[in-house]
Design a protein around this motif. Structure first.
Motif, PDB file in Angstrom:
ATOM      1  N   ARG A 130       9.745   0.921 -10.416  1.00 63.46           N
ATOM      2  CA  ARG A 130       8.484   1.353  -9.830  1.00 63.46           C
ATOM      3  C   ARG A 130       7.364   0.525 -10.451  1.00 63.46           C
ATOM      4  O   ARG A 130       7.321   0.335 -11.668  1.00 63.46           O
ATOM      5  N   GLU A 131       6.451   0.026  -9.605  1.00 66.30           N
ATOM      6  CA  GLU A 131       5.366  -0.801 -10.110  1.00 66.30           C
ATOM      7  C   GLU A 131       4.017  -0.275  -9.636  1.00 66.30           C
ATOM      8  O   GLU A 131       3.907   0.256  -8.521  1.00 66.30           O
ATOM      9  N   LEU A 132       3.011  -0.460 -10.470  1.00 63.94           N
ATOM     10  CA  LEU A 132       1.670  -0.043 -10.114  1.00 63.94           C
ATOM     11  C   LEU A 132       1.115  -0.993  -9.054  1.00 63.94           C
ATOM     12  O   LEU A 132       1.147  -2.211  -9.228  1.00 63.94           O
ATOM     13  N   VAL A 133       0.595  -0.409  -7.985  1.00 64.21           N
ATOM     14  CA  VAL A 133      -0.020  -1.193  -6.914  1.00 64.21           C
ATOM     15  C   VAL A 133      -1.535  -1.240  -7.112  1.00 64.21           C
ATOM     16  O   VAL A 133      -2.139  -2.320  -7.108  1.00 64.21           O
ATOM     17  N   ALA A 134      -2.136  -0.072  -7.276  1.00 65.86           N
ATOM     18  CA  ALA A 134      -3.587   0.006  -7.420  1.00 65.86           C
ATOM     19  C   ALA A 134      -3.947   1.354  -8.033  1.00 65.86           C
ATOM     20  O   ALA A 134      -3.221   2.335  -7.852  1.00 65.86           O
ATOM     21  N   VAL A 166      -7.076  10.152  -2.151  1.00 64.61           N
ATOM     22  CA  VAL A 166      -7.082   8.716  -2.443  1.00 64.61           C
ATOM     23  C   VAL A 166      -6.449   7.980  -1.268  1.00 64.61           C
ATOM     24  O   VAL A 166      -5.495   8.485  -0.650  1.00 64.61           O
ATOM     25  N   TYR A 167      -7.008   6.823  -0.962  1.00 67.33           N
ATOM     26  CA  TYR A 167      -6.561   6.016   0.172  1.00 67.33           C
ATOM     27  C   TYR A 167      -6.118   4.650  -0.319  1.00 67.33           C
ATOM     28  O   TYR A 167      -6.614   4.133  -1.325  1.00 67.33           O
ATOM     29  N   LEU A 168      -5.211   4.060   0.450  1.00 62.80           N
ATOM     30  CA  LEU A 168      -4.817   2.681   0.191  1.00 62.80           C
ATOM     31  C   LEU A 168      -4.801   1.955   1.526  1.00 62.80           C
ATOM     32  O   LEU A 168      -3.933   2.196   2.360  1.00 62.80           O
ATOM     33  N   GLN A 169      -5.803   1.116   1.735  1.00 67.02           N
ATOM     34  CA  GLN A 169      -5.861   0.278   2.933  1.00 67.02           C
ATOM     35  C   GLN A 169      -5.084  -0.994   2.654  1.00 67.02           C
ATOM     36  O   GLN A 169      -5.404  -1.728   1.718  1.00 67.02           O
ATOM     37  N   MET A 170      -4.062  -1.236   3.457  1.00 61.99           N
ATOM     38  CA  MET A 170      -3.190  -2.388   3.246  1.00 61.99           C
ATOM     39  C   MET A 170      -3.301  -3.324   4.435  1.00 61.99           C
ATOM     40  O   MET A 170      -2.952  -2.946   5.557  1.00 61.99           O
ATOM     41  N   ASN A 171      -3.796  -4.511   4.202  1.00 62.29           N
ATOM     42  CA  ASN A 171      -3.954  -5.525   5.238  1.00 62.29           C
ATOM     43  C   ASN A 171      -3.056  -6.723   4.940  1.00 62.29           C
ATOM     44  O   ASN A 171      -2.572  -6.885   3.819  1.00 62.29           O
ATOM     45  N   SER A 172      -2.855  -7.546   5.941  1.00 65.43           N
ATOM     46  CA  SER A 172      -2.046  -8.766   5.791  1.00 65.43           C
ATOM     47  C   SER A 172      -0.707  -8.455   5.127  1.00 65.43           C
ATOM     48  O   SER A 172      -0.285  -9.129   4.175  1.00 65.43           O
ATOM     49  N   GLY A 178     -15.358   7.060 -12.381  1.00 73.24           N
ATOM     50  CA  GLY A 178     -16.470   6.121 -12.470  1.00 73.24           C
ATOM     51  C   GLY A 178     -16.391   5.078 -11.387  1.00 73.24           C
ATOM     52  O   GLY A 178     -17.375   4.397 -11.093  1.00 73.24           O
ATOM     53  N   GLY A 179     -15.183   4.930 -10.799  1.00 73.66           N
ATOM     54  CA  GLY A 179     -15.040   4.060  -9.647  1.00 73.66           C
ATOM     55  C   GLY A 179     -14.416   2.695  -9.878  1.00 73.66           C
ATOM     56  O   GLY A 179     -14.193   1.961  -8.922  1.00 73.66           O
ATOM     57  N   SER A 180     -14.130   2.347 -11.119  1.00 70.64           N
ATOM     58  CA  SER A 180     -13.520   1.031 -11.330  1.00 70.64           C
ATOM     59  C   SER A 180     -12.086   1.031 -10.812  1.00 70.64           C
ATOM     60  O   SER A 180     -11.424   2.068 -10.783  1.00 70.64           O
ATOM     61  N   THR A 181     -11.630  -0.134 -10.391  1.00 65.76           N
ATOM     62  CA  THR A 181     -10.315  -0.264  -9.762  1.00 65.76           C
ATOM     63  C   THR A 181      -9.494  -1.371 -10.419  1.00 65.76           C
ATOM     64  O   THR A 181     -10.051  -2.330 -10.978  1.00 65.76           O
ATOM     65  N   ASP A 182      -8.200  -1.221 -10.331  1.00 70.36           N
ATOM     66  CA  ASP A 182      -7.246  -2.241 -10.781  1.00 70.36           C
ATOM     67  C   ASP A 182      -6.232  -2.462  -9.684  1.00 70.36           C
ATOM     68  O   ASP A 182      -5.845  -1.508  -8.996  1.00 70.36           O
ATOM     69  N   TYR A 183      -5.776  -3.701  -9.545  1.00 67.24           N
ATOM     70  CA  TYR A 183      -4.776  -4.030  -8.541  1.00 67.24           C
ATOM     71  C   TYR A 183      -3.683  -4.902  -9.152  1.00 67.24           C
ATOM     72  O   TYR A 183      -3.947  -5.727 -10.044  1.00 67.24           O
ATOM     73  N   ALA A 184      -2.483  -4.752  -8.623  1.00 71.64           N
ATOM     74  CA  ALA A 184      -1.433  -5.700  -8.962  1.00 71.64           C
ATOM     75  C   ALA A 184      -1.814  -7.064  -8.402  1.00 71.64           C
ATOM     76  O   ALA A 184      -2.425  -7.164  -7.330  1.00 71.64           O
ATOM     77  N   ASP A 185      -1.443  -8.105  -9.104  1.00 70.69           N
ATOM     78  CA  ASP A 185      -1.797  -9.457  -8.648  1.00 70.69           C
ATOM     79  C   ASP A 185      -1.261  -9.729  -7.247  1.00 70.69           C
ATOM     80  O   ASP A 185      -1.902 -10.427  -6.453  1.00 70.69           O
ATOM     81  N   SER A 186      -0.123  -9.163  -6.929  1.00 73.34           N
ATOM     82  CA  SER A 186       0.517  -9.441  -5.647  1.00 73.34           C
ATOM     83  C   SER A 186      -0.229  -8.850  -4.453  1.00 73.34           C
ATOM     84  O   SER A 186       0.031  -9.242  -3.309  1.00 73.34           O
ATOM     85  N   VAL A 187      -1.155  -7.920  -4.703  1.00 74.14           N
ATOM     86  CA  VAL A 187      -1.855  -7.286  -3.580  1.00 74.14           C
ATOM     87  C   VAL A 187      -3.351  -7.546  -3.594  1.00 74.14           C
ATOM     88  O   VAL A 187      -4.060  -7.138  -2.670  1.00 74.14           O
ATOM     89  N   LYS A 188      -3.841  -8.220  -4.619  1.00 76.86           N
ATOM     90  CA  LYS A 188      -5.281  -8.491  -4.702  1.00 76.86           C
ATOM     91  C   LYS A 188      -5.754  -9.266  -3.480  1.00 76.86           C
ATOM     92  O   LYS A 188      -5.124 -10.226  -3.049  1.00 76.86           O
ATOM     93  N   GLY A 189      -6.876  -8.820  -2.926  1.00 84.66           N
ATOM     94  CA  GLY A 189      -7.425  -9.463  -1.748  1.00 84.66           C
ATOM     95  C   GLY A 189      -6.854  -8.955  -0.437  1.00 84.66           C
ATOM     96  O   GLY A 189      -7.383  -9.268   0.634  1.00 84.66           O
TER      97      GLY A 189
END
Length: 113
Positions: free
Chosen positions: A45-49, A76-82, A54-65
């Motif tokens: 299992r890996e962290l995606v986001a 909580v929502y996760l919008q996944m594009n591309s 306070g609102g700060s966010t972290d993303y896995a490198d593979s999903v950034k952008g």
């Protein structure tokens, strides 16, 4: 007791989009963090986001952008594009509150090539 209900998974073609939702209910007090992990067959299992108080966010490198995490109160929502075939996995949301982590049941995301 905390209950997390996920929705929004499914089958999508390469390059498509999906939006996952996770609604938390129950004995929720101060939420420190909410986020999403994923697990593909044979993988850990890996962290995606995650989104921190306070609102700060972290993303896995593979999903950034490509992925965007957001939160509205206890959802909580996760919008996944591309989306890519390598994004195929079971996605689990979690909430970290009062020193304890609770998990959703998981929702399958499958990206066809």
């Amino acid at each position: 007791q905390v209950r997390l209900v996920e929705s929004g998974g499914g089958l999508v073609q390469f390059g498509g989009s999906l939006r996952l939702s996770c609604a938390a209910s129950g004995s929720i007090f101060s939420i420190a963090e909410m986020g999403w992990y994923r697990q593909a067959p044979g993988n850990q299992r890996e962290l995606v986001a995650r989104i921190i108080r306070g609102g700060s966010t972290d993303y896995a490198d593979s999903v950034k952008g490509r992925f965007t995490i957001s939160r509205d109160k206890n959802t909580v929502y996760l919008q996944m594009n591309s989306l890519k075939p390598e994004d195929t996995a079971v996605y689990y949301c979690y909430i970290y509150s009062m020193g304890s982590r609770s998990w959703g049941q998981g929702t399958q995301v499958t990206v066809s090539s």
